[in-house]
Structures are given as structure tokens and as C-alpha cells.
Design an enzyme around this catalytic site. Sequence first.
Site, PDB file in Angstrom:
ATOM      1  N   SER A   5       0.840  -1.205   0.000  1.00 12.99           N
ATOM      2  CA  SER A   5       0.000   0.000   0.000  1.00 12.99           C
ATOM      3  C   SER A   5       0.875   1.254   0.000  1.00 12.99           C
ATOM      4  CB  SER A   5      -0.870  -0.037   1.261  1.00 12.99           C
ATOM      5  OG  SER A   5      -2.009   0.760   1.092  1.00 12.99           O
ATOM      6  N   PRO A   6       0.374   2.339  -0.582  1.00 13.89           N
ATOM      7  CA  PRO A   6       1.168   3.575  -0.571  1.00 13.89           C
ATOM      8  C   PRO A   6       1.425   4.048   0.859  1.00 13.89           C
ATOM      9  CG  PRO A   6      -1.085   3.975  -1.378  1.00 13.89           C
ATOM     10  CD  PRO A   6      -0.901   2.499  -1.289  1.00 13.89           C
ATOM     11  N   GLN A  59       1.551   6.809  -7.190  1.00 13.04           N
ATOM     12  CA  GLN A  59       0.352   7.455  -6.643  1.00 13.04           C
ATOM     13  C   GLN A  59       0.557   8.973  -6.678  1.00 13.04           C
ATOM     14  OE1 GLN A  59      -0.611   7.769  -2.371  1.00 13.04           O
ATOM     15  NE2 GLN A  59      -2.564   6.762  -2.805  1.00 13.04           N
ATOM     16  N   TYR A  62      -7.240  15.009   1.437  1.00 12.15           N
ATOM     17  CA  TYR A  62      -6.331  15.849   0.655  1.00 12.15           C
ATOM     18  C   TYR A  62      -7.156  16.602  -0.404  1.00 12.15           C
ATOM     19  CZ  TYR A  62      -2.903  13.203   3.249  1.00 12.15           C
ATOM     20  OH  TYR A  62      -2.204  12.649   4.276  1.00 12.15           O
ATOM     21  N   ARG A 104      -7.871   6.128  -5.556  1.00 13.89           N
ATOM     22  CA  ARG A 104      -8.072   5.815  -4.126  1.00 13.89           C
ATOM     23  C   ARG A 104      -9.137   6.739  -3.569  1.00 13.89           C
ATOM     24  NH1 ARG A 104      -4.280   4.395   1.106  1.00 13.89           N
ATOM     25  NH2 ARG A 104      -4.729   2.304   0.407  1.00 13.89           N
ATOM     26  N   GLY A 122      -0.450  -2.303   4.303  1.00 15.49           N
ATOM     27  CA  GLY A 122       0.424  -1.182   4.591  1.00 15.49           C
ATOM     28  C   GLY A 122       1.373  -1.537   5.718  1.00 15.49           C
ATOM     29  N   ARG A 123       0.885  -1.384   6.951  1.00 17.91           N
ATOM     30  CA  ARG A 123       1.750  -1.602   8.119  1.00 17.91           C
ATOM     31  C   ARG A 123       2.389  -2.987   8.136  1.00 17.91           C
ATOM     32  NH1 ARG A 123      -2.663   0.240  12.151  1.00 17.91           N
ATOM     33  NH2 ARG A 123      -3.842  -0.773  10.470  1.00 17.91           N
TER      34      ARG A 123
HETATM   35  C1  LIG Z   1       3.182   5.626   7.703  1.00 18.94           C
HETATM   36  C2  LIG Z   1       2.026   5.596   6.775  1.00 18.94           C
HETATM   37  C3  LIG Z   1       2.015   6.410   5.650  1.00 18.94           C
HETATM   38  C4  LIG Z   1       0.951   6.379   4.748  1.00 18.94           C
HETATM   39  N1  LIG Z   1       1.009   7.119   3.607  1.00 18.94           N
HETATM   40  C5  LIG Z   1       0.036   7.007   2.664  1.00 18.94           C
HETATM   41  C6  LIG Z   1       0.150   7.626   1.403  1.00 18.94           C
HETATM   42  O1  LIG Z   1       1.152   8.250   1.082  1.00 18.94           O
HETATM   43  N2  LIG Z   1      -0.863   7.506   0.527  1.00 18.94           N
HETATM   44  C7  LIG Z   1      -1.994   6.789   0.835  1.00 18.94           C
HETATM   45  O2  LIG Z   1      -2.897   6.716   0.028  1.00 18.94           O
HETATM   46  N3  LIG Z   1      -2.106   6.146   2.011  1.00 18.94           N
HETATM   47  C8  LIG Z   1      -1.111   6.233   2.918  1.00 18.94           C
HETATM   48  N4  LIG Z   1      -1.209   5.519   4.096  1.00 18.94           N
HETATM   49  C9  LIG Z   1      -2.355   4.613   4.305  1.00 18.94           C
HETATM   50  C10 LIG Z   1      -1.967   3.179   3.897  1.00 18.94           C
HETATM   51  O3  LIG Z   1      -1.778   3.091   2.499  1.00 18.94           O
HETATM   52  C11 LIG Z   1      -3.053   2.172   4.326  1.00 18.94           C
HETATM   53  O4  LIG Z   1      -4.245   2.503   3.654  1.00 18.94           O
HETATM   54  C12 LIG Z   1      -3.268   2.174   5.818  1.00 18.94           C
HETATM   55  O5  LIG Z   1      -2.034   2.062   6.507  1.00 18.94           O
HETATM   56  C13 LIG Z   1      -4.176   1.019   6.230  1.00 18.94           C
HETATM   57  O6  LIG Z   1      -3.653  -0.228   5.855  1.00 18.94           O
HETATM   58  P1  LIG Z   1      -2.878  -1.191   6.904  1.00 18.94           P
HETATM   59  O7  LIG Z   1      -3.842  -1.489   8.008  1.00 18.94           O
HETATM   60  O8  LIG Z   1      -2.529  -2.395   6.085  1.00 18.94           O
HETATM   61  O9  LIG Z   1      -1.675  -0.445   7.396  1.00 18.94           O
HETATM   62  C14 LIG Z   1      -0.157   5.538   5.017  1.00 18.94           C
HETATM   63  C15 LIG Z   1      -0.139   4.755   6.143  1.00 18.94           C
HETATM   64  C16 LIG Z   1       0.920   4.740   7.015  1.00 18.94           C
HETATM   65  C17 LIG Z   1       0.906   3.809   8.212  1.00 18.94           C
END
Ligand SMILES: Cc1cc2nc3c(=O)[nH]c(=O)nc-3n(C[C@H](O)[C@H](O)[C@H](O)COP(=O)(O)O)c2cc1C
Length: 754
Positions: A407-408, A485, A566, A614, A707-708
Site C-alpha cells: 500500500s502507498p 500514486q 487531501y 483511491r 500497509g503496516r
Molecule cells: C506511515 C504511513 C504512511 C501512509 N502514507 C500514505 C500515502 O502516502 N498515501 C496513501 O494513500 N495512504 C497512505 N497511508 C495509508 C496506507 O496506504 C493504508 O491505507 C493504511 O495504513 C491502512 O492499511 P494497513 O492497516 O494495512 O496499514 C499511510 C499509512 C501509514 C501507516
Amino acid sequence: MRVTCIGGGPAGLYLGILIKARFPSWPVRIVERNRPLDTFGWGVVFSDATLENLQAADEATRREITESFVHWDDIEIHFDGHTIRSGGHGFSGISRKRLLSILQARAGELGVELNFQTDVTDIGAERDRCDLMVGADGANSRVRQSFAQEFKPNLERRRCRYVWLGTTLPLDAFTFIVERTEHGWFTVHAYRFDEELSTFIVECREETWLAHGLDTADTQQTIAFCEQLFEPYLHGHRLMTNSAHLRGRDWLNFTRVSNERWSFGNVVLLGDAAHTAHFSVGSGTKLAMEDAIGLADALAFAESDGLEQALEQYEVSRKLEVLKLQNAARNSTEWFENVARYATLPPEQFAYSLLTRSQRIGHENLRLRDTTYVDRIERWFGGRAVPPMFVPFVLRGLELQNRIVVSPMDMYSCLDGTPGDFHLVHLGTRALGGAGLVFTEMTCVTREGRISPGCAGMYLPEHVPAWKRIVDFVHASSRAKICLQLGHSGPKGATKLLWDGMDEPLDEGTWPVVAPSAIPYSPKNQVPAELSRAEMDEIRDAFARAAGMGLEAGFDMLELHCAHGYLLSSFITPLRNHRRDEYGGSLENRLRYPLEVFRAMRAVWPADRPTSVRISATDWVDGGIDGNDAVEIARAFKDEGADLIDVSAGQTTPDAKPVYGRMFQTPYSDRIRNEVGIATMAVGNITDVDQVDAILAGGRADLVALGRPHLADPFWTLHAAAELGYEEAPWPVQYLSGKEQLERLAARAREAAS
Ligand SMILES: Cc1cc2nc3c(=O)[nH]c(=O)nc-3n(C[C@H](O)[C@H](O)[C@H](O)COP(=O)(O)O)c2cc1C
Ligand SMILES: Cc1cc2nc3c(=O)[nH]c(=O)nc-3n(C[C@H](O)[C@H](O)[C@H](O)COP(=O)(O)OP(=O)(O)OC[C@H]3O[C@@H](n4cnc5c(N)ncnc54)[C@H](O)[C@@H]3O)c2cc1C
């Protein structure tokens, strides 16, 4: 302690038994308005796990219940001319009458005073006559209503009508029948509960029920209607009702009950009075009886700690478990309410989606129950028995080797937008780790469009080679594809690096921010300037230019960031967009600019490369974007040529009240995919292989983004392959020795666990 229990259903009776067994000197009185075996409904089901809890609490009752059980393992689903069976589910059925008679007899034997045919109307007077009053008076609890100020109940009337019937049809599986009529869908939940009888619950949407005139039908007409509709399944057996004692109609609405507090002073709620769980997860009686165990356990401390403390202890011990089950039940309720959505799925996937609807049972869990069934669904999904996540996926001319996506994630580590060595290693490692698709973080189309001074950009000529170096590495060293993205921070711009304070405005080196309306993200953030049309043109062109630069850098795919508050997200949500021109007001207007930006980007992006968008599928606040809007938003982007909707949620307002939990955003992906007919990517608290494969095989998404989990483990995908015993996932050749060792260890772990 003198205990009075209002209501002699499973909760009240079982509590009486447990209290008497533990504290024989306490006088326990149960007051029940019905006659001893006067009961609505037919049978109830228990899972094998529930029985273990009952065994520990009162072995005599468990033994009696178990002797009366009808046990079955299979679930059978009838849909669209197909019958699909899956085994290993381990349930037992018992007649509600039989259960009550066992509980009544045991309670009597232990010395519980049972007063039948006594409708308690003056709850306050009853309370004054005892030391502890238990409200075990069911879903419409008068005890709860009498003290609503204290319990703060929440009652949610659901959208379906159901009638609880019985039949002599001898079923050998828990049976679901899904049948279409000219006015909508009907579902049957049926199971056998003794030698002669089966429960047969019929359910449909309120509008379907009205359209068939069932609101004016009497009991016999209802039965005739159901017998005719389900005639092919009844094999000549009749349907019956035993609800004659119920006032009003046969068809009920399920009400989801929850309470902020379960006790106050000397009053406590138990079972359905405290919480209900939709009958489609068959757990109401289980929860009611487990509540009784929890309360009886807590009462052991009443003398030493005081009654109120003990009642609080009971609430604490039960609330989380109940909430988890109520969340699963909500998913299940919504599945049946929206069965029309899933009826578009092929029968195999429809059945799988039904089996995994509550999100409690995952793919590997299903495999433990029935390997043959899971092999069959995998063959259907991937053409051979392969875990669904390792089935390739095609979007336009792009083929992904698997369905796992990084994930981004913003790393806040660029200098004037330029990604450097950190990004090469960060994204490069995740590509080596086996994911099919790796996303860049939000890459900002202008310097002022950054969230923080550390954000990535695509606005300077030097950004192209900096990104190209990363893209080239990914392509040369892995089979992953890489997606750019693109976004603009809008009102959430000019804030600190994440670790210095999320959404905190900059103390120095700040810049002016812009938005559709002059509404700050939060009181502490800058008030943005409302964008003029000329400025909107500039930003649109910046997106198109950045897309062109992305192409030069060699990206395989492009995503437009329209989520998380955003710039483009702020146009879409009514919370942030108060414009009076054609870009504000209706959802159609609010979408106008984001769609224009998308069109401009799509125009420079080659036809054989896919694009994704997204979105925040809900704002998690009243008056904001909700699931219905999300469907419209996805449809609008699909009509413009988007290939994938990346379904995120929230982060559009600090006032949001998200409902967190495992896979908490996946239901939005499910809905969009199956109502709009576009590929989706699910994301949000998805952490293990079991969940990922269930989401994919159940048609809730086409790709799954983590993501995480990828921050913690760049090699998540290769680890998942080893865990599943799937040896074909390609490892970097340099790391092959690691593959063999990991697979050996994983095989041993599987063996030890089996
Ligand atoms: C440190 C961090 C930075 C993130 N930056 C972005 C981003 O640049 N663009 C975006 O669309 N989502 C961003 N997210 C959201 C993640 O892409 C993801 O949707 C979110 O962490 C939930 O997924 P997870 O439970 O697998 O972590 C970010 C999340 C984290 C934790
Ligand atoms: C269609 C349907 C199917 C279901 N299927 C299942 C299933 O398969 N498995 C399962 O576990 N659960 C099932 N349930 C849920 C289950 O019936 C309840 O969760 C369970 O009965 C809760 O037990 P309880 O003792 O809390 O409440 P209840 O069983 O409702 O008992 C409450 C009692 O209080 C009495 N009462 C109410 N007010 C008063 C008053 N003022 N004075 C005196 N007495 C009063 C009532 O007469 C009643 O006997 C189903 C429910 C429905 C509606």
C-alpha cells in the site's frame, strides 16, 4: 443475597442454576410471563466450542443438553439451480422447548423458585424487594426500558422481515436456500433440531415483503406463500407455525440491541436484554448462557468487593467478546440484507461469500473444516489448486504475478520532493519481498501540494531520473510492478513530518495551502485559500504533467489519490466543500473537478497501462460520505475509464468515529466491486493469509493491499507462500537458500500444528 430474575428464557434459567449451584443459601426467584413451555420459535443451535464452556459451568446441564442434540457438520447452499455443500462446521441443534424444559427441571431441582404466568409490570417495586435484580427479559426488555437513562440502550431496527417457521422436512445439513421472486430475494435459514422437526426461517427485504402483500397476510396465508415459494425444496413436507401466542404479525424485524452500560446499582442486564446477535450467526442463546456464566463467576466477589463492583466486573468480562460477535453478526446481517448484490456472483463464489460473510471464518480455517471444498473453490478461482492470493491478475496490458500489494505509505524522507537512497532500498526491498504490485507513497504534483517538507514529488525535472532509478531496479531485480500514486495535499498541506506530529502545522518554513473552500482541516491547521478556476486549471495541468513524467520514469500504473482529506478528497466530501459554483453542492458537482483531473491524467497515460483511484468510502460521520455515495463515486470514475478502485476510508475530518476492527474497510470494497462491477483493492487492518485469501475467493476485492504489515515485514508475500506450503512464488535468485530453509521450517510448523 436475594436474587430476582425477570424472564425465564435461557439466560435467566441458566443464571438461576449457576447461582444455586454455587451459593445454595441465596434465594433465587425467576418470574416468567409465559407458561412453562410456551415458546416462540423452534430450535436453537450451538457450536462445539460453546458446549465446552457449558461443560465447565454445570456438567449436569451440559450432559442433558448433549443427549438431546442433533449433530451435523455440513452447510448446504441452494442458489440459482446449484447445490453447494461444505463440511466440518460442527454444530448441534436442540429444540428450544427441550432446552427450556431441561433448564427448568435443573433449576427446580436446585431449589430455584419459578413463577410462571406472571407478567412483571412494576419493575421498580420488584427491584425494591430484592438485593439483585436481573433483567433477563429478552430483546424487548422492560427492565432495560425502565432504566433507559442508566443503561443508555441503542436499538437498531434492521431492513429485513423474517418469520420463524418449522417443518417435518428432515434436513441433514444447515441449509440456506436463496430464491428470487418478481419482487426481490427470499432467503431460508433451516436446520434440524430433533428427530422429527427442523427450523425454517424465511427472510426478505422490507420492500419485497410489502410488494408481495405479506404485511396484510394472516398466518395461514404466510405459510401458503412460503410453501409455494419453497415447494421444490420441501419435498411434500408442510411448514408450521407455533407463534400463535405472539401478539401482532408473524413477520418480525430483527432489532440489534446494545447498551452503553449493563448494570447500575443492584440491576443488571443479561442475554438479549443486554445485546442481540442476528439469528444468521446462531449465537443468541450461546451469548445469553455465557453471560450467565460470566455473571455467576463475578458474583463470587460480591461479598468481598461489593455488588456494584462485581456487576462491573461481569460487564468488563463479557463486553469485548459480545462486541466481537455482534460485529460479526452485523456483517452477516448485512450480507443477507444485500443478497441481491451477491446474486451477481457465480454460484461457487456466491456460496463462498455466504460461508465467509461474517469475516470470522477465513480461508485456511475453511480448509481445516473441509479440504475438498477449499480445493474445489481454489480450482474454480485460479484454474488449479493455488492459494487465491497467488493467482495472477490482469488490468489492461498489465499482468500482476499475484494479488498482494504494498500500500502507498508516505516516508517523509525526500528532499524537495526527490526520492533518494532510502526510497531505492525501501521500495526495492518490498519488490524483492514478493508482492505483485508496489505503490509509491503519495507523490505530490507541485511543491506547495506536499503534505510535509519530506514528501515525495513529481514536479522538478530531476524527479524523473530519481524515480526512474527506483523503477528500473524494481523491474530488473523482481517480478513486481510499480504504481505511482499522484496527489495534492490541499488543506492538509504544510504540516510536520509524521514523527514530529501528525497533521501538526509547520512552525517554520510553511507555505500557503489551498482547498475547495476556506475550511481548515482542524482548528489548529491553516485556513486554506479557496481555489479559483484559474488555479484549478493549474493544478489539473500539474497532475497531467506529473503523469507524463511518471510515464517517462517507466511506471507501470498510475493512481489518483482522492482520499484522506487531501485536495481531491476535499472536493468530494460535503464536509470540506461548501462551494456555491458548479464544483460544490450535489455529489455530481463535487465530483466534477476530481473527474476532470482524472480525465487529464488518463489522456496522457497510455491506453494499455491501467489507472486506479483511491477513495475514502466513508467519512465516518453523519452528514458525510457514506457507503451509498462511495458506490456513486466509484461508478463515476469507472465511467471515465478507471480500472481499479482502491477502497480506503476516513481521514477526512478529525471528528470521524471509525469502527475499527479486522478488515474494517473491506465491506466497502465488497459493496463497490459487486454493485458497480469494477475491480477493487481492499485495504485496512488486513494482516494474515487467511483473511487475504477469503477476501479474494469471496469476491470482496481483486487485490489486497497491506500497509503496516509491509513496514514490519518487506517479505510478507514470500513468508505467506512458505506458511501455505506454496513453493512456486519466485524468490530473488540471490536468496534461494533462504527459501529452502524457510519452507522446511514452515512445513515442520504445519506438521506440529496438525
Ligand atoms: C506511515 C504511513 C504512511 C501512509 N502514507 C500514505 C500515502 O502516502 N498515501 C496513501 O494513500 N495512504 C497512505 N497511508 C495509508 C496506507 O496506504 C493504508 O491505507 C493504511 O495504513 C491502512 O492499511 P494497513 O492497516 O494495512 O496499514 C499511510 C499509512 C501509514 C501507516
Ligand atoms: C428467528 C430467530 C432465530 C434464532 N435462532 C437462534 C439459534 O439458532 N441459536 C441461538 O443461540 N439463538 C437463536 N436465536 C436467539 C435466541 O432466541 C435468543 O438470543 C435467546 O433466546 C436469548 O435468551 P434470553 O433468555 O436472553 O431471552 P429470551 O429467550 O427472549 O427470554 C426472555 C424471557 O423473558 C420473558 N419476559 C419478558 N418480559 C417479561 C416480563 N415483563 N415479565 C416476565 N417475563 C418476561 C419472556 O417471556 C421470555 O421467556 C434466535 C432468535 C430469533 C428471533
